[in-house]
Scaffold this motif. Sequence first.
Motif, PDB file in Angstrom:
ATOM      1  N   GLU A  40      20.671   9.912   4.804  1.00  0.00           N
ATOM      2  CA  GLU A  40      20.458   8.643   4.786  1.00  0.00           C
ATOM      3  C   GLU A  40      18.874   8.336   4.689  1.00  0.00           C
ATOM      4  OE1 GLU A  40      22.509  10.366   6.928  1.00  0.00           O
ATOM      5  OE2 GLU A  40      24.218   9.079   7.485  1.00  0.00           O
TER       6      GLU A  40
ATOM      7  N   GLN B  68      19.164   4.541   3.539  1.00  0.00           N
ATOM      8  CA  GLN B  68      20.507   4.073   4.014  1.00  0.00           C
ATOM      9  C   GLN B  68      20.697   4.243   5.395  1.00  0.00           C
ATOM     10  OE1 GLN B  68      23.208   5.471   1.230  1.00  0.00           O
ATOM     11  NE2 GLN B  68      23.258   3.621   0.296  1.00  0.00           N
TER      12      GLN B  68
ATOM     13  N   PRO C  37      22.334  -0.309   3.400  1.00  0.00           N
ATOM     14  CA  PRO C  37      20.766  -0.191   3.180  1.00  0.00           C
ATOM     15  C   PRO C  37      20.144  -0.280   4.183  1.00  0.00           C
ATOM     16  CG  PRO C  37      21.740  -1.642   1.390  1.00  0.00           C
ATOM     17  CD  PRO C  37      22.977  -1.287   2.676  1.00  0.00           C
TER      18      PRO C  37
END
Length: 424
Positions: free
Chosen positions: A388, A393, A409
């Motif tokens: 991530e 994200q 996001p």
Amino acid sequence: MGKSHFQSPRGTRDIVPPESDYLRFLGDNFADLLTTAGYGEIISPIFEDIGVFQRIGESTEIVSKEMFDFYDKDAKDPQHLALRPELTASICRAFAQHRPITPWKVWYMGPQFRYEKPQAGRYRQFLQVGAEVLGTSDPAADVEVISLAWSFFQRIGLQNTRLLINSLGDLESRNRYNDELVRYLASRKQELSEQSVATFSTNPMRVLDSKREEDQEIINEAPVMEAFLNEESAQHFNDVKEGLETLGVSFEISPRLVRGLDYYTRTTFEFVSPSLDTAQNAIGGGGRYDGLVEALGGPATEGIGFAIGIDRTLLACESEQALFDLNLGIDVFVVDTTGGREALLLSDELRKLNIKTDRSFGGRSMKGQMKAADRSGARYAIIIGTDELEENQVTLRDLRGEGSQSLVPRKIIGKNLLTILQEK
Ligand code: HAM
């Protein structure tokens, strides 16, 4: 772990979450209600010169037996002080000291101290909220304060509260009644309980307050105050009753309600919760105290007010299952397995958006952090692992239901969550 060496003093307790959250909720609700009715908050000292409380009346038990008193450290002229057993006397002292414009309408919340025999619903430190109106004898003020206390109980969902009211009359009526009562009680002295015989010699009216079995028949047959009210006092009492009827506040006349404090004149009232043990079933009470400010060195000033015992109110809520849903849990738990910097930044960001957010400390494993997330009661977890982080994200996981999750996001997660939470 061994037993802790120290315990909270007898009759006191640590109020911890979630009980403390409920108490704060009750306090906030009360503040809101009273502010809406034009009352301002008074925060007075927790201790006062003992003389302030002695003016409540030396034959009142909270003064004669239950005061936590001490001397300060002034070597030459130590002052005799006491922790406050109640706030009405302090407020009258403050009124006499500052002479504010009348009517002076104030509310308060805070701990009181009485050296009582502790039991369920009876503590040595307990919390009260209350309100006082000084500088008017208008029965509309009596109606206002009684109905505000009533509204408070309604607002927090207590359905079974009973309101008992009485009038002790003005000083003249009260004295006439007292004389008659003394005659009556003297004639039945042999039948009274030992404690009531003692009370009789110091404060005959307080015998009516006895909850002892053997006194009940004598109390029930005692003369009632209402017959002794002079015209003015009777009119005042009628106006109070009419006002309460107009507002739809249901009350019961309790002709022998004298209450435990000596300063009362005219209107007295008590809120009783049938869901609590009889000895501790008063969840609030109050009345008029038209002579108290003067007794404390101020100008002749009428006063009326009440105090509600918040600890007992909460017990009543519990037994009536009137416990409001406080939505105490947090919204989001941030799980960061990348070193902690993201948890630091993201929790700060979300909290600034007013989203209730928590995180764990100590660099715990993913499994450990997810366990903490579950335990926290959070609705969502935001997970940031190395993948991530690289992709800018976060994973948003629903901790209830199906446990669905999606990638969001990093930049818009705050806004995104706000929208989701508002829709819930
Ligand atoms: P009070 O009846 O002594 O009145 O106390 C009011 C409420 O405080 C009681 O109804 C009860 O709920 C709570 N309370 C009293 N003692 C304890 C205790 N030991 N533990 C737990 N709760 C307790 C007054 O204090 C007056 N100042 C009320 C007033 C205001 N009158 C005119 N203005």
